[in-house]
Design a protein around this motif. Sequence first.
Motif, mmCIF file in Angstrom:
data_model
loop_
_atom_site.group_PDB
_atom_site.id
_atom_site.type_symbol
_atom_site.label_atom_id
_atom_site.label_comp_id
_atom_site.label_asym_id
_atom_site.label_seq_id
_atom_site.Cartn_x
_atom_site.Cartn_y
_atom_site.Cartn_z
ATOM 1 N N ASN A 167 0.818 -1.205 0.000
ATOM 2 C CA ASN A 167 0.000 0.000 0.000
ATOM 3 C C ASN A 167 0.859 1.267 0.000
ATOM 4 O O ASN A 167 2.093 1.211 -0.022
ATOM 5 C CB ASN A 167 -0.975 -0.014 1.186
ATOM 6 C CG ASN A 167 -0.264 -0.045 2.527
ATOM 7 O OD1 ASN A 167 0.844 0.470 2.679
ATOM 8 N ND2 ASN A 167 -0.909 -0.639 3.526
ATOM 9 N N GLN A 168 0.204 2.407 0.043
ATOM 10 C CA GLN A 168 0.907 3.682 -0.031
ATOM 11 C C GLN A 168 1.819 3.901 1.173
ATOM 12 O O GLN A 168 2.887 4.508 1.043
ATOM 13 C CB GLN A 168 -0.107 4.824 -0.132
ATOM 14 C CG GLN A 168 0.526 6.201 -0.319
ATOM 15 C CD GLN A 168 1.390 6.307 -1.562
ATOM 16 O OE1 GLN A 168 1.031 5.750 -2.609
ATOM 17 N NE2 GLN A 168 2.514 7.000 -1.468
ATOM 18 N N LYS A 169 1.419 3.404 2.342
ATOM 19 C CA LYS A 169 2.255 3.562 3.529
ATOM 20 C C LYS A 169 3.612 2.898 3.339
ATOM 21 O O LYS A 169 4.632 3.399 3.815
ATOM 22 C CB LYS A 169 1.553 2.986 4.756
ATOM 23 C CG LYS A 169 0.360 3.790 5.232
ATOM 24 C CD LYS A 169 -0.248 3.179 6.484
ATOM 25 C CE LYS A 169 -1.425 4.003 6.979
ATOM 26 N NZ LYS A 169 -2.045 3.408 8.186
ATOM 27 N N PHE A 170 3.622 1.772 2.642
ATOM 28 C CA PHE A 170 4.891 1.099 2.383
ATOM 29 C C PHE A 170 5.781 1.957 1.482
ATOM 30 O O PHE A 170 6.992 2.050 1.687
ATOM 31 C CB PHE A 170 4.658 -0.264 1.736
ATOM 32 C CG PHE A 170 5.924 -1.038 1.479
ATOM 33 C CD1 PHE A 170 6.472 -1.840 2.455
ATOM 34 C CD2 PHE A 170 6.562 -0.953 0.243
ATOM 35 C CE1 PHE A 170 7.641 -2.555 2.230
ATOM 36 C CE2 PHE A 170 7.726 -1.653 0.006
ATOM 37 C CZ PHE A 170 8.273 -2.453 0.996
ATOM 38 N N GLN A 171 5.165 2.576 0.484
ATOM 39 C CA GLN A 171 5.928 3.403 -0.443
ATOM 40 C C GLN A 171 6.577 4.593 0.258
ATOM 41 O O GLN A 171 7.591 5.125 -0.212
ATOM 42 C CB GLN A 171 5.014 3.914 -1.568
ATOM 43 C CG GLN A 171 4.212 2.828 -2.267
ATOM 44 C CD GLN A 171 5.060 1.746 -2.903
ATOM 45 O OE1 GLN A 171 6.200 1.986 -3.292
ATOM 46 N NE2 GLN A 171 4.510 0.545 -3.007
ATOM 47 N N GLU A 172 6.019 5.005 1.378
ATOM 48 C CA GLU A 172 6.538 6.155 2.118
ATOM 49 C C GLU A 172 7.649 5.787 3.094
ATOM 50 O O GLU A 172 8.262 6.672 3.691
ATOM 51 C CB GLU A 172 5.387 6.827 2.871
ATOM 52 C CG GLU A 172 4.341 7.427 1.939
ATOM 53 C CD GLU A 172 3.080 7.859 2.666
ATOM 54 O OE1 GLU A 172 3.009 7.640 3.908
ATOM 55 O OE2 GLU A 172 2.161 8.417 2.024
ATOM 56 N N LEU A 173 7.917 4.491 3.261
ATOM 57 C CA LEU A 173 8.985 4.059 4.161
ATOM 58 C C LEU A 173 10.355 4.383 3.584
ATOM 59 O O LEU A 173 10.531 4.495 2.361
ATOM 60 C CB LEU A 173 8.901 2.550 4.403
ATOM 61 C CG LEU A 173 7.729 2.028 5.241
ATOM 62 C CD1 LEU A 173 7.699 0.509 5.179
ATOM 63 C CD2 LEU A 173 7.849 2.498 6.686
ATOM 64 N N SER A 174 11.340 4.503 4.454
ATOM 65 C CA SER A 174 12.723 4.642 3.998
ATOM 66 C C SER A 174 13.163 3.318 3.380
ATOM 67 O O SER A 174 12.604 2.259 3.699
ATOM 68 C CB SER A 174 13.638 4.979 5.171
ATOM 69 O OG SER A 174 13.720 3.873 6.067
ATOM 70 N N PRO A 175 14.163 3.333 2.484
ATOM 71 C CA PRO A 175 14.648 2.068 1.911
ATOM 72 C C PRO A 175 15.059 1.066 2.979
ATOM 73 O O PRO A 175 14.788 -0.133 2.849
ATOM 74 C CB PRO A 175 15.844 2.513 1.058
ATOM 75 C CG PRO A 175 15.521 3.919 0.670
ATOM 76 C CD PRO A 175 14.821 4.504 1.867
ATOM 77 N N HIS A 176 15.699 1.559 4.040
ATOM 78 C CA HIS A 176 16.123 0.662 5.115
ATOM 79 C C HIS A 176 14.917 0.030 5.809
ATOM 80 O O HIS A 176 14.895 -1.177 6.085
ATOM 81 C CB HIS A 176 16.966 1.433 6.140
ATOM 82 C CG HIS A 176 17.398 0.593 7.313
ATOM 83 N ND1 HIS A 176 18.403 -0.342 7.210
ATOM 84 C CD2 HIS A 176 16.939 0.562 8.604
ATOM 85 C CE1 HIS A 176 18.552 -0.928 8.398
ATOM 86 N NE2 HIS A 176 17.683 -0.392 9.252
#
Length: 215
Positions: A14-23
């Motif tokens: 979802n969109q929340k995942f896309q907003e996470l840092s790469p780490h």
Amino acid sequence: MANQLTSVIQLALNQKFQELSPHGADGLQEELFSFLAGYKQVTASVYDSQPWHPEIAYFLVCDFEHLKEYQEFFSRLTKQPILEKYAGIADIALGVDRKVDNELNPDGHDYCALVKLALTDKWYALASQEKQSLMKELVIVIDGWGERIDVRWLDADAWTDSYTDYLLIQFTCLAEYNEFWQEVRNHPYFASAYFRFRGTIMGALKRIELTTLAL
């Protein structure tokens, strides 16, 4: 292959995942993959679909012998941090092998295609002998590709309502897969409209391993 069941679980980020840092994103995925690698009662393979189907991040091919084992596995899967907040289950296909004599090699190919099929009324109108004859002919075609293409044909008619069967087709060379699929599509089993195609999802094999995150 034993009389086992197979579930194919499609995961969407979802969109929340896309907003996470790469780490942060890598850590959540590593934790999920470690859980899958370490689970003993269900054997899971992971395929990355994002290069072809951005809406489907991964599909998991999960083999098991008892439904209670799968239920426990699924319960624990949905409690993984990535699924609690950052991903959802887009679809689940449950099926049992049709005994096509061409089994998957877990480490033998780089790619897998999930092909969903739905039987038509025209198929159900055939006599049993005609159905068996057509299936035998098609198995001969599939077996002819056995050194380059691995196939599992799963009967999902008793488990789902949107499709009756699905194929898991493993391959390494896209050109060979295309040639294989054209030959299969031209067989009377498909050319005579006994089946309708409900979609194909491509995935690249993701090598997973147990890490300390799952311990």
